[in-house]
Design a protein around this motif. Structure first.
Motif, mmCIF file in Angstrom:
data_model
loop_
_atom_site.group_PDB
_atom_site.id
_atom_site.type_symbol
_atom_site.label_atom_id
_atom_site.label_comp_id
_atom_site.label_asym_id
_atom_site.label_seq_id
_atom_site.Cartn_x
_atom_site.Cartn_y
_atom_site.Cartn_z
ATOM 1 N N ASP A 1 0.828 -1.202 0.000
ATOM 2 C CA ASP A 1 0.000 0.000 0.000
ATOM 3 C C ASP A 1 0.867 1.259 0.000
ATOM 4 N N GLY A 2 1.984 1.204 0.724
ATOM 5 C CA GLY A 2 2.887 2.341 0.765
ATOM 6 C C GLY A 2 3.535 2.607 -0.579
ATOM 7 N N ARG A 3 3.954 1.550 -1.246
ATOM 8 C CA ARG A 3 4.549 1.725 -2.569
ATOM 9 C C ARG A 3 3.529 2.295 -3.557
ATOM 10 N N ALA A 4 2.279 1.834 -3.436
ATOM 11 C CA ALA A 4 1.238 2.350 -4.318
ATOM 12 C C ALA A 4 0.949 3.825 -4.026
ATOM 13 N N LEU A 5 0.923 4.182 -2.729
ATOM 14 C CA LEU A 5 0.681 5.573 -2.342
ATOM 15 C C LEU A 5 1.753 6.487 -2.910
ATOM 16 N N LEU A 6 3.008 6.122 -2.743
ATOM 17 C CA LEU A 6 4.100 6.978 -3.199
ATOM 18 C C LEU A 6 4.197 6.996 -4.722
ATOM 19 N N ALA A 7 3.914 5.866 -5.350
ATOM 20 C CA ALA A 7 3.919 5.831 -6.814
ATOM 21 C C ALA A 7 2.848 6.752 -7.371
ATOM 22 N N GLY A 8 1.686 6.811 -6.689
ATOM 23 C CA GLY A 8 0.610 7.691 -7.120
ATOM 24 C C GLY A 8 0.976 9.159 -7.041
ATOM 25 N N LEU A 9 1.962 9.481 -6.210
ATOM 26 C CA LEU A 9 2.449 10.862 -6.083
ATOM 27 C C LEU A 9 3.693 11.106 -6.932
ATOM 28 N N ASP A 10 4.036 10.108 -7.765
ATOM 29 C CA ASP A 10 5.240 10.185 -8.620
ATOM 30 C C ASP A 10 6.517 10.332 -7.808
ATOM 31 N N ILE A 11 6.535 9.748 -6.612
ATOM 32 C CA ILE A 11 7.749 9.740 -5.798
ATOM 33 C C ILE A 11 8.581 8.544 -6.233
ATOM 34 N N ALA A 12 9.734 8.816 -6.805
ATOM 35 C CA ALA A 12 10.578 7.769 -7.383
ATOM 36 C C ALA A 12 11.288 6.994 -6.278
ATOM 37 N N LEU A 13 10.969 5.734 -6.153
ATOM 38 C CA LEU A 13 11.599 4.878 -5.159
ATOM 39 C C LEU A 13 12.669 4.018 -5.828
ATOM 40 N N PRO A 14 13.834 3.914 -5.231
ATOM 41 C CA PRO A 14 14.865 3.057 -5.811
ATOM 42 C C PRO A 14 14.520 1.594 -5.604
ATOM 43 N N ARG A 15 15.118 0.749 -6.380
ATOM 44 C CA ARG A 15 14.936 -0.678 -6.178
ATOM 45 C C ARG A 15 15.712 -1.113 -4.935
ATOM 46 N N PRO A 16 15.174 -2.089 -4.208
ATOM 47 C CA PRO A 16 15.914 -2.592 -3.040
ATOM 48 C C PRO A 16 17.301 -3.060 -3.443
ATOM 49 N N GLY A 17 18.256 -2.829 -2.561
ATOM 50 C CA GLY A 17 19.648 -3.171 -2.845
ATOM 51 C C GLY A 17 20.509 -1.949 -2.642
ATOM 52 N N GLY A 18 21.763 -2.162 -2.372
ATOM 53 C CA GLY A 18 22.651 -1.032 -2.106
ATOM 54 C C GLY A 18 22.483 -0.561 -0.682
ATOM 55 N N ARG A 19 22.134 0.728 -0.489
ATOM 56 C CA ARG A 19 21.970 1.262 0.853
ATOM 57 C C ARG A 19 20.726 0.672 1.510
ATOM 58 N N VAL A 20 20.617 0.834 2.818
ATOM 59 C CA VAL A 20 19.440 0.354 3.545
ATOM 60 C C VAL A 20 18.193 0.975 2.924
ATOM 61 N N TYR A 21 17.200 0.147 2.617
ATOM 62 C CA TYR A 21 16.030 0.614 1.879
ATOM 63 C C TYR A 21 15.109 1.467 2.739
ATOM 64 N N CYS A 22 14.841 1.029 3.946
ATOM 65 C CA CYS A 22 13.917 1.743 4.826
ATOM 66 C C CYS A 22 14.290 1.426 6.265
ATOM 67 N N ARG A 23 14.459 2.442 7.093
ATOM 68 C CA ARG A 23 14.809 2.198 8.488
ATOM 69 C C ARG A 23 14.305 3.343 9.361
ATOM 70 N N PRO A 24 14.057 3.055 10.648
ATOM 71 C CA PRO A 24 13.696 4.141 11.570
ATOM 72 C C PRO A 24 14.951 4.857 12.051
ATOM 73 N N CYS A 25 14.847 6.157 12.250
ATOM 74 C CA CYS A 25 15.959 6.957 12.777
ATOM 75 C C CYS A 25 15.405 7.744 13.959
ATOM 76 N N LEU A 26 15.959 7.530 15.136
ATOM 77 C CA LEU A 26 15.446 8.186 16.335
ATOM 78 C C LEU A 26 15.703 9.683 16.261
ATOM 79 N N ASP A 27 14.637 10.458 16.316
ATOM 80 C CA ASP A 27 14.711 11.908 16.181
ATOM 81 C C ASP A 27 15.205 12.525 17.483
ATOM 82 N N TRP A 28 16.252 13.353 17.400
ATOM 83 C CA TRP A 28 16.875 13.855 18.633
ATOM 84 C C TRP A 28 16.011 14.873 19.367
ATOM 85 N N SER A 29 15.116 15.578 18.663
ATOM 86 C CA SER A 29 14.259 16.544 19.353
ATOM 87 C C SER A 29 12.917 15.946 19.753
#
Length: 228
Positions: free
Chosen positions: A149-177
């Motif tokens: 569903d997330g890929r479909a949502l972003l594709a509908g907004l023309d947000i170009a997603l890279p193919r999995p591979g290389g750098r970490v595809y998706c990860r949480p980053c703890l926000d310091w503030s």
């Protein structure tokens, strides 16, 4: 496994006040010259050159030559993650001895900023929460993933997603503030890049804070349910 000596070397490099100031200044993902970084760190150009050479040798910074100038940027998203995590730890274990008066610039950083190449602050956390709430992403302490569903949502907004591979595809980053996760990795970078390229957000001069444009406000509200 990382050796104790290597760990100690990286900790010592990041722990110097001047070098820490330089690393922090590069957290918006852009490259700066040695002169600009010297001014940020409050040291002479000669001293800055020595610090920068050590950071490049250790793999914390990457250097590019453009004509007569040398530009420095964080070497990787992993380095940016280290800096962000150190900021979280510093804010948690070393609270100020007296109240600190924060001005408009600090408020802007809390609202929205770049964390290397992805969005952070209240905007970044709200975007992550919105994706989770609508089943577009799953985020846990151990990691994160974009759903179909997330890929479909972003594709509908023309947000170009890279193919999995290389750098970490998706990860949480703890926000310091906010002390809660925002979305990093290739997916977080794609969202941030799209925001800049399509005029949803723009940089604020002299800081890594970003401002949401009127267009961006509508897009975040209409497509993600965020009042940005």
């Amino acid at each position: 496994m990382t050796s104790t000596a290597a760990f100690a070397e990286i900790a010592a490099l990041a722990g110097d006040p001047a070098r820490a100031a330089m690393l922090h200044a590069l957290m918006d993902g852009r490259a700066l010259t040695a002169t600009e970084l010297a001014a940020v760190a409050g040291v002479t150009p000669q001293t800055a050159s020595g610090h920068l050479a050590r950071l490049v040798t250790a793999g914390l910074l990457a250097m590019e030559k453009q004509g007569r100038h040398r530009h420095y940027r964080l070497a990787s998203a992993a380095v940016a993650g280290m800096v962000e995590t150190l900021m979280v730890v510093a804010a948690t274990v070393a609270p100020p001895l007296r109240p600190v008066a924060t001005g408009p610039r600090d408020a802007a950083l809390r609202r929205a900023r770049t964390c290397y190449d992805h969005l952070a602050g209240r905007l970044g956390v709200a975007l992550c929460d919105a994706l989770v709430a609508r089943g577009a992403a799953r985020v846990e302490d151990e990691g994160a993933e974009l759903t179909e569903d997330g890929r479909a949502l972003l594709a509908g907004l023309d947000i170009a997603l890279p193919r999995p591979g290389g750098r970490v595809y998706c990860r949480p980053c703890l926000d310091w503030s906010e002390r809660r996760p925002h979305l990093a990795g290739a997916v977080g970078a794609a969202l941030c890049r799209h925001g800049f390229d399509h005029g949803w957000i723009r940089r604020m001069a002299g800081t890594r804070a970003v401002e949401v444009t009127p267009l961006g406000g509508r897009m975040f509200r209409d497509h993600f349910g965020i009042e940005a």
